[in-house]
Design an enzyme around this catalytic site. Structure first.
Site, PDB file in Angstrom:
ATOM      1  N   ARG A  45      -3.027   4.190   1.931  1.00 47.45           N
ATOM      2  CA  ARG A  45      -1.887   3.280   2.011  1.00 47.45           C
ATOM      3  C   ARG A  45      -2.419   1.903   2.413  1.00 47.45           C
ATOM      4  O   ARG A  45      -3.583   1.737   2.715  1.00 47.45           O
ATOM      5  CB  ARG A  45      -0.770   3.798   2.921  1.00 47.45           C
ATOM      6  CG  ARG A  45      -1.097   4.671   4.070  1.00 47.45           C
ATOM      7  CD  ARG A  45      -1.912   4.016   5.168  1.00 47.45           C
ATOM      8  NE  ARG A  45      -1.293   2.758   5.572  1.00 47.45           N
ATOM      9  CZ  ARG A  45      -1.923   1.772   6.148  1.00 47.45           C
ATOM     10  NH1 ARG A  45      -3.234   1.840   6.410  1.00 47.45           N
ATOM     11  NH2 ARG A  45      -1.322   0.666   6.492  1.00 47.45           N
ATOM     12  N   GLY A  46      -1.492   0.915   2.407  1.00 47.70           N
ATOM     13  CA  GLY A  46      -1.907  -0.464   2.625  1.00 47.70           C
ATOM     14  C   GLY A  46      -2.082  -1.110   1.257  1.00 47.70           C
ATOM     15  O   GLY A  46      -2.703  -0.519   0.360  1.00 47.70           O
ATOM     16  N   ALA A  47      -1.518  -2.309   1.100  1.00 51.60           N
ATOM     17  CA  ALA A  47      -1.427  -2.920  -0.235  1.00 51.60           C
ATOM     18  C   ALA A  47      -2.777  -3.034  -0.978  1.00 51.60           C
ATOM     19  O   ALA A  47      -2.913  -2.548  -2.113  1.00 51.60           O
ATOM     20  CB  ALA A  47      -0.739  -4.273  -0.122  1.00 51.60           C
ATOM     21  N   ARG A  88       4.260   3.505  -5.854  1.00 51.82           N
ATOM     22  CA  ARG A  88       4.918   2.763  -4.778  1.00 51.82           C
ATOM     23  C   ARG A  88       5.291   1.389  -5.331  1.00 51.82           C
ATOM     24  O   ARG A  88       4.437   0.681  -5.863  1.00 51.82           O
ATOM     25  CB  ARG A  88       3.993   2.629  -3.553  1.00 51.82           C
ATOM     26  CG  ARG A  88       3.587   3.976  -2.959  1.00 51.82           C
ATOM     27  CD  ARG A  88       2.953   3.817  -1.591  1.00 51.82           C
ATOM     28  NE  ARG A  88       3.924   3.495  -0.562  1.00 51.82           N
ATOM     29  CZ  ARG A  88       3.598   3.082   0.673  1.00 51.82           C
ATOM     30  NH1 ARG A  88       2.326   2.924   0.994  1.00 51.82           N
ATOM     31  NH2 ARG A  88       4.527   2.812   1.570  1.00 51.82           N
ATOM     32  N   GLN A 195       1.824   3.932  11.742  1.00 43.98           N
ATOM     33  CA  GLN A 195       0.529   3.364  11.336  1.00 43.98           C
ATOM     34  C   GLN A 195      -0.146   2.613  12.484  1.00 43.98           C
ATOM     35  O   GLN A 195      -1.372   2.554  12.561  1.00 43.98           O
ATOM     36  CB  GLN A 195       0.705   2.398  10.149  1.00 43.98           C
ATOM     37  CG  GLN A 195       1.058   3.055   8.832  1.00 43.98           C
ATOM     38  CD  GLN A 195       2.549   3.140   8.611  1.00 43.98           C
ATOM     39  OE1 GLN A 195       3.323   3.149   9.564  1.00 43.98           O
ATOM     40  NE2 GLN A 195       2.970   3.213   7.366  1.00 43.98           N
ATOM     41  N   ASP A 236       2.631  -6.916   1.796  1.00 42.02           N
ATOM     42  CA  ASP A 236       2.579  -6.087   0.580  1.00 42.02           C
ATOM     43  C   ASP A 236       2.862  -6.922  -0.652  1.00 42.02           C
ATOM     44  O   ASP A 236       2.389  -6.617  -1.751  1.00 42.02           O
ATOM     45  CB  ASP A 236       3.586  -4.943   0.668  1.00 42.02           C
ATOM     46  CG  ASP A 236       2.992  -3.807   1.476  1.00 42.02           C
ATOM     47  OD1 ASP A 236       2.988  -3.919   2.704  1.00 42.02           O
ATOM     48  OD2 ASP A 236       2.485  -2.852   0.864  1.00 42.02           O
ATOM     49  N   LYS A 247       5.652  -4.131   6.242  1.00 43.13           N
ATOM     50  CA  LYS A 247       6.194  -2.914   6.883  1.00 43.13           C
ATOM     51  C   LYS A 247       7.504  -3.176   7.611  1.00 43.13           C
ATOM     52  O   LYS A 247       7.636  -4.198   8.286  1.00 43.13           O
ATOM     53  CB  LYS A 247       5.127  -2.375   7.852  1.00 43.13           C
ATOM     54  CG  LYS A 247       5.494  -1.137   8.617  1.00 43.13           C
ATOM     55  CD  LYS A 247       5.992  -0.002   7.750  1.00 43.13           C
ATOM     56  CE  LYS A 247       5.008   0.382   6.673  1.00 43.13           C
ATOM     57  NZ  LYS A 247       5.654   1.204   5.604  1.00 43.13           N
TER      58      LYS A 247
HETATM   59  O1  MRU Z   1       3.507   1.932   4.051  1.00 40.38           O
HETATM   60  P1  MRU Z   1       2.147   1.334   4.239  1.00 40.38           P
HETATM   61  O2  MRU Z   1       1.392   1.953   5.341  1.00 40.38           O
HETATM   62  O3  MRU Z   1       1.390   1.269   2.949  1.00 40.38           O
HETATM   63  O4  MRU Z   1       2.452  -0.169   4.668  1.00 40.38           O
HETATM   64  C1  MRU Z   1       1.358  -1.034   4.862  1.00 40.38           C
HETATM   65  C2  MRU Z   1       1.737  -2.382   5.339  1.00 40.38           C
HETATM   66  O5  MRU Z   1       2.890  -2.712   5.511  1.00 40.38           O
HETATM   67  C3  MRU Z   1       0.609  -3.364   5.515  1.00 40.38           C
HETATM   68  O6  MRU Z   1       0.917  -4.275   6.517  1.00 40.38           O
HETATM   69  C4  MRU Z   1       0.373  -4.134   4.196  1.00 40.38           C
HETATM   70  O7  MRU Z   1       0.225  -3.246   3.141  1.00 40.38           O
HETATM   71  C5  MRU Z   1      -0.807  -5.022   4.265  1.00 40.38           C
HETATM   72  S1  MRU Z   1      -2.321  -4.139   4.342  1.00 40.38           S
HETATM   73  C6  MRU Z   1      -3.571  -5.261   4.341  1.00 40.38           C
END
Ligand code: MRU
Length: 353
Positions: A45-47, A88, A195, A236, A247
């Protein structure tokens, strides 16, 4: 540095983030469907990390394609790309990776199919390596805004685990520490998937950055006491007008910063800026399973049958954002749209601490 994902012996290896920090286990994805499942189930996960995973998933899926011509190859690759795009919806990085891959293939349409497959593996690895360099650059620019003795609050996890490595929001922390600045971090636990508690706290402790974990609803009280100097979060998707999807809960943190006059910074690689979208109101917001809210680590905490709203992200309007830390420098929200131009005078729009 923790590695969230890598291409190994024609497989995609992912650290299963849904089990961290109690269980450090890698999952070997042997087909593209498994990669897509991993993105949906938050093994990764994470963009930026899901952009990399999508590129690797496409490379993996392409290896089994039997095609005689370029057009045939593209036709068979399309459902694989769609599978990645449907995982996603909020982060723009999957779309960004797919577009980058299509462009590469079109530029090489004269090559034999075998070579195209090889190019896809190389490109996925390049996206990963570039992401690490981008994050280091974000860190160098962002660290200029971090002073010795600062306490930084962050929300969710925008660290190594959310990227190819180094993180976006964590990069300025790592660089500032390397410069000898004594910083500490307050990590919001980040309900419902935690997270902050499970990933950010774990990662920062491994990097020897002093970190204190709080429940999400403690942030305001600490700000009121003067205990937070600045906030850095990830994104994201950032739109042309400087609105930011991140998030769920990020918007609340930004409002608290406004009330307490605390700078609110967004660490944003250009790959997470959607230069085709005008405003944050247009960003598709992922809604996730009610189980994430009604249970914690498999234990039910709410009555059976209760109604639940579980939005994974919210949108923070540009007016609450002090500045963006990018790989090209630090910019005001109003200047974000200019970054897509080839001939922009970056020095003229960069801001200094
Ligand atoms: O649902 P997630 O864990 O994928 O959400 C991640 C976030 O909101 C991060 O802050 C975002 O993706 C930036 S990661 C460099």
């Amino acid at each position: 540095m923790v590695k969230a994902i890598e291409w190994k012996y024609d497989r995609v290896l992912m650290l299963d983030q849904s089990r961290l920090p109690l269980d450090v286990r890698f999952i070997e994805c042997t087909d593209y469907q498994m990669v897509a499942e991993g993105i949906k189930k938050l093994w990764i996960r994470g963009a930026p990390a899901i952009g990399i995973a999508a590129a690797m998933g496409i490379a993996l899926g392409s290896q089994d394609i039997k095609a005689e011509s370029f057009d045939d190859f593209m036709e068979r690759l399309d459902p694989i790309m769609q599978a990645m795009l449907s995982t996603r919806p909020t982060a723009v990085n999957i779309k960004w990776a797919v577009e980058r891959i299509k462009k590469l293939l079109l530029a090489n349409r004269e090559e034999p199919v075998g070579r195209l497959k090889q190019l896809l593996i190389e490109e996925a690895n390049r996206i990963l390596q570039e992401d690490i360099e981008v994050n280091k650059a974000i860190g160098r620019w962002g660290a200029e805004f971090v002073k010795d003795g600062d306490t930084i609050l962050t929300h969710c996890n925008a660290g190594s685990l959310a990227t190819g490595g180094y993180g976006t929001a964590t990069a300025p922390m790592l660089i500032a520490k390397g410069q000898g600045k004594r910083i500490q971090v307050i990590a919001d636990e980040t309900r419902p998937v935690l997270q902050g508690a499970r990933l950010t706290a774990w990662e920062l402790m491994q990097s020897d950055i002093p970190v204190t974990l709080i429940t999400d609803n403690t942030a305001g009280a600490l700000m009121k006491k003067g205990m937070i100097d600045l906030v850095i979060v990830g994104t994201d998707r950032t739109t042309r007008n400087g609105d930011v999807a991140n998030k769920i809960g990020t918007y609340t943190v930004a409002l608290l910063c406004k009330e307490h006059n605390i700078p609110f910074y967004v660490a944003a690689p250009l790959s997470s800026i959607d230069f085709h979208m005008d405003s944050g109101d247009l960003i598709p917001i992922e809604s996730r399973s009610s189980d994430e809210v009604t249970t914690i680590l498999g234990h039910r905490i709410a009555p059976e049958g209760v109604n639940v709203i579980n939005l994974a992200f919210d949108v923070t309007p540009a007016r609450y954002i002090t500045a963006f830390f990018t790989e090209k420098g630090v910019f005001m929200p109003k200047d974000i749209k200019k970054l897509c131009r080839d001939k922009v005078d970056l020095e003229a729009i960069r801001i200094k601490p």
